[in-house]
Design a protein around this motif. Structure first.
Motif, PDB file in Angstrom:
ATOM      1  N   TYR A 180      32.760  -4.819 -19.519  1.00  0.00           N
ATOM      2  CA  TYR A 180      33.058  -4.872 -20.952  1.00  0.00           C
ATOM      3  C   TYR A 180      34.403  -4.217 -21.229  1.00  0.00           C
ATOM      4  N   MET A 181      34.552  -2.998 -20.758  1.00  0.00           N
ATOM      5  CA  MET A 181      35.801  -2.253 -20.911  1.00  0.00           C
ATOM      6  C   MET A 181      35.704  -0.994 -20.069  1.00  0.00           C
ATOM      7  N   VAL A 239      24.943  -1.256 -20.699  1.00  0.00           N
ATOM      8  CA  VAL A 239      25.210  -2.451 -19.895  1.00  0.00           C
ATOM      9  C   VAL A 239      25.566  -3.564 -20.882  1.00  0.00           C
ATOM     10  N   SER A 240      25.783  -4.780 -20.383  1.00  0.00           N
ATOM     11  CA  SER A 240      26.051  -5.918 -21.259  1.00  0.00           C
ATOM     12  C   SER A 240      24.955  -6.957 -21.118  1.00  0.00           C
ATOM     13  N   TYR A 241      24.841  -7.792 -22.133  1.00  0.00           N
ATOM     14  CA  TYR A 241      23.884  -8.892 -22.121  1.00  0.00           C
ATOM     15  C   TYR A 241      24.686 -10.171 -22.283  1.00  0.00           C
ATOM     16  N   ARG A 242      24.752 -10.948 -21.225  1.00  0.00           N
ATOM     17  CA  ARG A 242      25.582 -12.146 -21.196  1.00  0.00           C
ATOM     18  C   ARG A 242      24.735 -13.339 -20.751  1.00  0.00           C
ATOM     19  N   GLY A 243      24.678 -14.360 -21.608  1.00  0.00           N
ATOM     20  CA  GLY A 243      23.839 -15.496 -21.287  1.00  0.00           C
ATOM     21  C   GLY A 243      22.391 -15.043 -21.164  1.00  0.00           C
ATOM     22  N   ASN A 244      21.745 -15.442 -20.079  1.00  0.00           N
ATOM     23  CA  ASN A 244      20.347 -15.034 -19.858  1.00  0.00           C
ATOM     24  C   ASN A 244      20.241 -13.913 -18.830  1.00  0.00           C
ATOM     25  N   ALA A 245      21.317 -13.142 -18.693  1.00  0.00           N
ATOM     26  CA  ALA A 245      21.332 -12.067 -17.702  1.00  0.00           C
ATOM     27  C   ALA A 245      21.728 -10.736 -18.324  1.00  0.00           C
TER      28      ALA A 245
END
Length: 381
Positions: free
Chosen positions: A22-23, A352-358
């Motif tokens: 993310y950064m 953490v990040s949430y991207r798509g279905n992961a």
């Protein structure tokens, strides 16, 4: 092997930051450089004409060392990936009957330029999806990309890893195939360069573009791009005075030049001398070169190995190590409730990040195995 480098950053002690995708947090040394150079403009008489070029030249050299590029003059500063890709799109030779290949759901800055280009030229944009079955997913996805490249393919644009889940793309094999059909290879290195070894001489992309604020540990709004020989005689997207021939001679700037700086230097962003951001990014890349990118990748693999085994035992799906990066990986949840997991992590200050279905987990050298074990325990509950 590297030891934890958290002391080089100013992360709050109570958070578990697994989100470099993310950064990145700012290095203390880069922050000091930025503050010092911000104050420098108090006295503009101290900024000499050569200062418009010196740090940028050093930045080229350090980045060339990081990616094993033999010629630093092929590297330019850019403000964003979209800017770097716009230079590529403007000079890409493609038309009706041709096609261009991207990976499905790759980052928008490496999709929108090609979507517009193909709309304007009548070329076909082919988005290659991974298989639905999870077993062997990364390998089969690469095979699909290779199979899609044909005699009408003029360009392939990919990341080194997929930004959602860290799936590795076999750039060496893709480069060989693009050579066979005469296609250009364009790589977005934003989610890999700085944490995953990138060898310019092995992959030989025609263009590599990287944002600086993630794995390069730099500030926002600056990055780097490499342009190969394919682009040596192209037209940049802006007409900066710095990009014209003999721009170093300030007293002669009204002797307007019809020619650009040689090769890739014509593509550098206007005001690329940025007296705050460039020294900060330079300091960060110098530190990465001291640590060694291969050591960073090994460290991330070491601290995440046991937690990943734990997660797999609990039914979470994670790509095989041979087909994903160690510094960035996606966790697919199976039957687990994503909203409960998100609530649990935020409650315990785990980012953490949430991207798509992961769930995308992106550790770096400021993390420890304890951080990853905490994460694994929380989402397994």
């Amino acid at each position: 092997m590297l030891t934890c480098k958290r002391s080089a950053f100013t992360l709050p002690p109570r958070i578990t930051y697994l989100n470099c995708g993310y950064m990145s947090p700012q290095l203390k040394d880069a922050e000091k450089v930025g503050i010092r150079n911000l104050r420098r403009k108090r006295n503009p008489a101290s900024i000499k004409p050569e200062d418009f070029f010196n740090d940028t030249e050093l930045l080229r050299q350090e980045f060339a060392k990081l990616i094993h590029a033999p010629d630093p003059k092929r590297i330019v500063t850019v403000p964003s990936v979209s800017y770097g890709m716009a230079n590529v799109a403007r000079n890409l030779k493609i038309g009706r009957g041709d096609n261009m290949i991207v990976a499905a759901e790759q980052f928008p800055s490496n999709y929108y330029p090609w979507h517009r280009l193909c709309e304007e030229t009548g070329a076909q944009l082919k988005s290659i999806a991974p298989p639905e079955a999870f077993t062997g997913r990364g390998q089969k996805w690469n095979e699909r990309i290779l199979d899609a490249i044909d005699i009408n393919t003029k360009a392939v644009a990919l990341g080194h890893v997929h930004w959602v889940d860290g799936t590795l793309f076999d750039l060496a094999a893709i480069r060989r195939r693009t050579r066979e059909v005469g296609a250009v290879l364009i790589v977005d290195g934003t989610q890999s360069v700085g944490a995953l070894p990138f060898d310019m001489q092995a992959f030989e992309p025609d263009a590599l573009v990287c944002a600086g604020y993630k794995w390069l540990l730099g500030p926002y709004s600056t990055g780097l791009a490499y342009y190969g020989e394919y682009f040596d005689h192209g037209k940049p997207i802006e007409e900066s005075w710095l990009n014209r021939a003999h721009s170093e001679q300030f007293s002669q700037l009204t002797n307007y030049q019809s020619t650009y700086q040689e090769g890739a230097l014509r593509y550098e962003v206007g005001e690329h001398s940025n007296f705050v951001l460039v020294p900060m990014l330079l300091k960060s890349i110098q530190q990465l070169n001291r640590w060694g990118v291969s050591n960073i990748q090994e460290y991330c693999g070491h601290i995440s190995r046991e937690p990943i085994l734990t997660l797999r035992e609990k039914g979470f799906l994670i790509e095989d190590e041979a087909h994903r990066a160690k510094h960035l990986f996606g966790i697919r949840l199976g039957q687990h409730d994503p909203e409960k997991i998100k609530t649990q992590l935020l409650k315990n200050n785990v980012y953490v990040s949430y991207r798509g279905n992961a769930i995308r987990v992106a550790p770096n050298v400021y993390n420890t195995e304890k951080d990853l074990k905490k994460f694994a325990t929380l989402i397994s509950r």
